[in-house]
Motif scaffolding. Sequence first.
Motif, mmCIF file in Angstrom:
data_model
loop_
_atom_site.group_PDB
_atom_site.id
_atom_site.type_symbol
_atom_site.label_atom_id
_atom_site.label_comp_id
_atom_site.label_asym_id
_atom_site.label_seq_id
_atom_site.Cartn_x
_atom_site.Cartn_y
_atom_site.Cartn_z
ATOM 1 N N VAL A 12 2.427 -14.495 -0.851
ATOM 2 C CA VAL A 12 3.548 -13.555 -0.765
ATOM 3 C C VAL A 12 3.146 -12.223 -1.375
ATOM 4 O O VAL A 12 2.878 -12.122 -2.565
ATOM 5 C CB VAL A 12 4.786 -14.118 -1.491
ATOM 6 N N THR A 17 11.207 -5.503 0.222
ATOM 7 C CA THR A 17 11.639 -5.968 1.536
ATOM 8 C C THR A 17 11.751 -4.835 2.536
ATOM 9 O O THR A 17 11.370 -4.979 3.707
ATOM 10 C CB THR A 17 13.003 -6.677 1.401
ATOM 11 N N ASP A 431 13.957 -14.708 -7.284
ATOM 12 C CA ASP A 431 12.670 -14.220 -6.781
ATOM 13 C C ASP A 431 11.497 -14.928 -7.452
ATOM 14 O O ASP A 431 10.414 -15.056 -6.866
ATOM 15 C CB ASP A 431 12.551 -12.706 -6.986
ATOM 16 N N TYR A 490 13.377 -11.889 -2.192
ATOM 17 C CA TYR A 490 12.602 -12.863 -1.429
ATOM 18 C C TYR A 490 13.413 -14.071 -0.980
ATOM 19 O O TYR A 490 12.870 -14.993 -0.393
ATOM 20 C CB TYR A 490 11.402 -13.336 -2.263
#
Length: 519
Positions: A12, A17, A431, A490
């Motif tokens: 990740v 975002t 997150d 996330y």
Amino acid sequence: MVMNRQGRPTSVETVPTDQRPDTTSGHRGLVHEEALIFEIGDNAHTGVDLEDIGTFETSLGGLERKEPINLPGLSEPQTVRHYTRLSQKNYGIDSGFFPLGSCTMKHNPRLNEKVARLPGLADIHPLQPESTVQGALQLMEDLAHWLMTLTGMPAVSLSPKAGAHGELCGIMAIRAALEARGDARKVILVPDSAHGTNPATAAFCGYAVKSIPATKAGHVNVAAVKAALGPDVAGIMLTNPNTCGLFERDIIEIADAVHEAGGLFYCDGANFNAIVGRVLPGDLGIDAMHLNLHKTFSTPHGGGGPGSGPVVFSEALAPYAPLPYVVRTKDGLHLREHPEKDDASFGRLVAFHGQMGMYVRALAYMLSHGSDGLRQVADDAVLNANYILSELKDFMTPAFEGRCMHEALFDDRFLKGTGVTTLDFAKAMIDEGFHPMTMYFPLVVQGAMLIEPTETESKATLDQFIASMRALAAAAKDGDTHRFLGAPFYAPWKRLDETKAARQPVLKWSPPAAQEAAE
């Protein structure tokens, strides 16, 4: 290659975002954008072929449905994928650490689930003849025996379906006992730090609620209890260990004062997992106490239906316990459905006796652990909570000094001046891959963060959690607010308007045309 804070590769990328590339599908790799089921299907299609039933008469007396039900039709693959994807968005104890305070969200051994599904237990029916359920009645008798043994109390009712229902059972027994002696008192004392169901239960039973403040150390104020006692006080509802994660060290003094004033003592046993095998509530002067089987004795929260909150009673309240209960005679085991001359039961609490699956899991848990194992449950729960408290106290601000019991409580003083709130901090935990702890409860602590690690978490899991909490606390103090404001980044869904969701919930779907017309 992107590395995380532990120096390990991660898949990740830590990119906000809004800076990630859009996709045509709306999906992001294996994380699919899941539409509402009403948006996926429509009532013109179905995955099942149903014959046209034609016209027919009903016996509903004109109450039959006049309009289509508007349920969406989906094929079988669509249905399976929809609910599978929804399950993948859920966070549960099988997914990761679940540090909700005052909830005991622990791993429950699969052995107990297997036993609860055994034929003859899983398919039992409350209307079966007693001669066909002797094994089930034996199980209930054994469970009752161990609940009384573990609490040091002489009687127990297995009927209540949940902790709050257990509270209702206990207070109804207290009311029956007081009325039997012609003493219709009107007030129940409830500490400020109590579970919200405590005052609600007292009010539901017709009592006025008088609040008792906490001391600066987080304990019930003994002087305030004594000052509030009088001829109108029916009793007190006190949680021990309390919702601040502390043992009420003055509980015997409080019980003695309540009894001397003619009242009775109800204890909220939601946190019994912190003292099981260590303390006998019967030695503390308690008259009634409920036990959440899903917290201490292994049934998952929710349990697939009604839960279970048995109530143990002192000798003073045992005659007033609800019916039915298991009795042994020369002919075998039976459910006593009607009071006998020595009983003064307030009657039935529920139509049927209880929830068999909960009984099976609880007894399986007790027998597989044994007395030493149940004692270790309390030891490990308290050890884990104090480990978290000691490792975080230099980064966050403990609400109270000293050791805790099964949960560590922090306030929001360490966030003062950072622009970060308790809610922001909790959302940032998502997150990091952790379910947030309990926020803003108990109400006696400003910006409360209540963490209950439970006895089932390993040191490795706790160390990972502690490292993330330290990092978040440091980021907030360093002014790194972008990690908090707008978090989570996330998660499948971003931060929602929780106030609007609570006050204006959308509980019924309307076709788009109807929505447009309404607007």
